[in-house]
Every structure is written in C-alpha cells, then in structure tokens.
Scaffold this motif. Structure first.
Motif: not given
Ligand code: NCD
Ligand code: ZN
Length: 444
Positions: A58-64, A92-94, A152-154, A179-181, A278-280, A305-307, A309-311, A323-326
């Motif tokens: 339910l929670h993936t960031h694909l960055r495209e 949606a945070n593309t 609005d995650d992120g 909700q990203h609480a 990472v957030n949280p 997963t809240d996947h 990816p970051h450079a 940047r937060p994230g794993m």
């Molecule tokens: C996410 C991101 O990089 O888009 N980062 C994170 O630390 N979890 C945003 C988010 O899920 O809050």
C-alpha cells in the motif's frame, strides 16, 4: 509448446499440509492436486517451498515522474516483482505531484506497459501536497486508473478542517484516505526519534506525540464522518494503543507498519549514517516490540514497505541534511520472516494475511489477496522459507542504494512471482542484472 501454462510441482500452500501440484493457465489457477498428468506446461519445482498469494504494497515511492535518477516505474516494478509483489500503490509525492487525472492515469498506463506488477497510483489529497485545497479526487477516481487511495504522504494533511472535508468527500466516492501522521508544528527541524539516543548524539527530536496526536484526531474525524481512514507507517507503542481504542469503538481505522520499524531501533543512529534517517524515525526497542505484537494481534492490519529510493548525494551527507527514506520492496518478506515468523508471532497463513489479503481488502482490490483455489487469478508468490541471502545494495533492482539492511543475512527467499500466471520475478531479474543477484543468493 506449453501455451504459457506453468506447473508448480510439490509445493505446500501457505506452508501447510501435503505438497501439491498447481497448474496456472490463462492467468488463472486451473488445477490443484497430485498426479495431474500435465505434459504441456513449464515446470517450476516447488519442493521445500511455500505458495502464498502475491503481496500487495500500500505504500511505495516509485519517483516517476520527476526523479527518474533514483527510481522509475520500470525499476521499481522489477524490485516489487523480485520481492514477491503483484500489486503496489505508488505514492503521489512525485514531481509533478499526482494530483490530477493526467498524472494518475499516466502512472497506471506506464505500470501496465512494464507489466511486472500492477502499479496503482495513489492520488494526492490536496493540490500540490500543500494541505490547503482538496485535489479533484472524483476525476482521478473516475479515470482509467480508478484511483481508490488518496494520500499526501511525505506530508501530513495537518489542517483538521481540510482533513475532515477530505474524509467526507472520500466517503461519498467510496475511496480511502491514507494519512502520514505527523503534526508538523512538533517536528520542525526534527531528524531522529526524540529520546535519550538523539539527545546524546545532538540530533533534533521527533516526538512520539507528533504521530499519536494526529492518529487520535483522525480517528475522531473518521468517526464523525462515518468514513474510513488508514494510518501510514505506524511507529510508536502509543499509536498501537490508540488504534486498539479506536477499533474497539467501531471506528473504521486501519494501519500499516513497515519492515524497518519492525526490525530496527534508534540505537542505529550511533554512526550518524544517514541511511538510518527515515520518517517516521526509527523508535525505541519498546516500540518495536509493541509494533510486532500489534501486527500479530491484528491491531495493525498489514505490512507496507514505504520503499523510498534516494540518490547517493541525498543520503551520503550530514545526517540532518539527508533525505528521509529507505528501500524496502526486495527485503520486505525476509524481514517479516526474521521478525514475525522466526519469533513465533505469525505463521505463514498470517504472513499471507498481512502481506497480501489485508492490504488488498483495505485498498479494495478484487483480484489480489485471493485464496489459492481453482478459478482464482494466478497472482502468487513462491517462497523458499529456509534459504537465507545476504543483502547487497548493488545487487538490488532499485536504481538507488539506500538499504539499511546492507550486508545483513536474512531468512526467506522469494524464488518466483506470478502475475496472472506469468513469472514476473524472472523477467525482473533480467532487467536488474539477475546474474549478480542470483550469484549472491544461495544456501545458508
Ligand atoms: C518518504 C519519501 O522519501 O518519499 N520518506 C520517508 O522517510 N518515509 C516519504 C514518506 O513516506 O513519508
Ligand atoms: Zn510518510
């Protein structure tokens, strides 16, 4: 010629009972039994392995669109397929934000074109994720992508009136708000869990109350709107208590927990390595224990997963600037095996529930998380429960390298993923340079 049919031989469904053969044909489970007498199918040896419904994230960031240097729908789909996933929800945070039907339909179509996993776009709740004006959820929901989850995650939808309107609107559309609480007034400048570790290391703290106050507020708003609300990446013992309370009141609230919050705690910050940002934030051992118990007891409904990816340049820098994230898609099952199965908290039926059935139900997917029965869609994950493997970022399908599990040897290996009967993990491995990966994976 086998007409694309696949015969999985000698596999145990959900890790239970005697081994059976499972025939996949025309995208469905066609036969289950022993001595099926099939000669015209590709054989997949399932000896010693377990068959589960394909996982749903339910929670993936694909960055495209926008950050294709860190992940694309293609590479993220490959990571998902290798992780046993047959459906993912792309946040949606593309850039541009997925706050209009043009973007959400594009993401859906691109996912179908790649064809490794169903990529369901998550629509933004507010225009530009700014938290000020509701996005046109109705047109996104009515589009080709049939958007059914909005977030609005992120960012947190922090304004209570906007959140209330969003819940009411979503309710009338039959869609879900996730909700990203995070109460932003309590996390200004925060980079780590507020506690003894952050204090000692001189890192600005992100208190549990920033999450919990929003969880409590949104439970009440959902109650009054008669709407459903889903809590992203639950991370504290207090959130668990609030979920318990809200569910006992009959409030329609669901929640996810990430693999990293089930395994890691803030003692990892010691090195100041920003891979742990990472957030949280990673919390304390007592929170990790509460989250595990909550997932086992059904207070938390599923794993996501809240996947993220970051450079390299956004991670290999000062902790507070990173940047937060794993990353998470390719390691999720193994972390669940390590934290939930090997500890006796979940059996494999339970794994199927939290990785597939429950998230499919929460998102309203009719073709995922289905029972492994004749006539059902062949969306499946084949898992070797005994084999362990060592995580090497360089071998993962993701473009980015920000895995906190680098060099860890983890139990449980996804050996095949079937999306409507097609082995997508095999196709994904080709994209990802599977040779290196296969070379690294092997016996314990
Ligand atoms: C996410 C991101 O990089 O888009 N980062 C994170 O630390 N979890 C945003 C988010 O899920 O809050
Ligand atoms: Zn988030």
């Amino acid at each position: 010629m086998n007409g694309g049919n696949v015969l999985i031989k000698s596999v145990r469904l959900y890790g239970e009972g005697e081994p059976v053969d499972v025939l996949l044909a025309d995208g469905e489970i066609r036969q289950i039994g022993t001595d099926l007498g099939i000669t015209d199918a590709e054989i997949v040896d399932g000896t010693g392995q377990y068959l589960l419904p394909g996982f749903v994230d339910l929670h993936t960031h694909l960055r495209e669109p926008g950050r294709e240097d860190t992940e694309t729908i293609e590479t993220g789909s490959a990571a998902a397929a290798l992780g046993g996933y047959t459906a993912v929800f792309a946040m949606a945070n593309t850039n541009p934000v997925a706050d209009t039907q043009v973007i959400t339909d594009h993401v859906w179509r691109r996912g179908q074109e790649v064809g490794l996993v169903d990529v369901h776009p998550v629509g933004a709740v507010t225009v530009g994720l700014k938290g000020e004006q509701l996005a046109e959820m109705g047109t996104m929901a009515a589009g080709e992508a049939k958007v059914r989850m909005f977030s609005d995650d992120g960012h947190c939808v922090y304004d209570p009136l906007i959140m209330r309107r969003a819940l009411e609107y979503a309710n009338s559309l039959g869609v879900l708000i996730a909700q990203h609480a995070e109460e932003p007034r309590l996390t200004q400048g925060a980079v780590a869990h507020e506690g003894p570790n952050a204090a000692r290391l001189g890192l600005a703290g992100w208190p549990r109350a920033a999450e919990e106050s929003i969880v409590a507020r949104d439970a009440l708003l959902a109650r009054d709107a008669g709407a459903r609300v889903h809590i992203c990446h639950a991370s504290t013992a207090g959130t668990v208590e609030l979920l318990k309370w809200a569910k006992a009141q009959g409030i329609s609230i669901t929640a996810e927990v990430t693999p990293h919050h089930l395994l890691l705690d803030d003692s990892r910050l010691e090195t100041y390595d920003a891979v742990n940002r990472v957030n949280p934030p990673l919390r304390e051992v007592s929170d990790v224990e509460a989250l595990r118990r909550a997932l086992a007891d059904g207070v938390i409904d599923c794993v996501a997963t809240d996947h993220a990816p970051h450079a390299e340049q956004d991670k290999c820098c000062e902790f507070a600037a990173a940047r937060p994230g794993m990353l998470g898609l390719e390691t999720a099952l193994s972390i669940i095996v390590a934290t939930m199965v090997r500890t006796g908290l979940l059996d494999w039926r339970g794994v199927a529930a939290v990785m597939s059935e429950n998230p499919a139900r929460i998102a309203g997917l009719a073709d995922q998380g289905r029972p492994i029965e004749v006539g059902e869609p062949a969306n499946l994950a084949l898992v070797d429960p005994e084999t362990s493997w060592t995580v090497r970022a360089k071998d993962l399908a993701s473009i980015s390298d920000n895995t906190p599990f680098e060099a860890m040897t983890l139990p449980g290996l996804v050996t095949a993923t079937f999306l409507r009967g097609r082995n997508t993990a095999r196709d994904a491995a080709r994209i990802a340079g599977g040779a290196r990966r296969a070379g690294n994976r092997g016996g314990p």
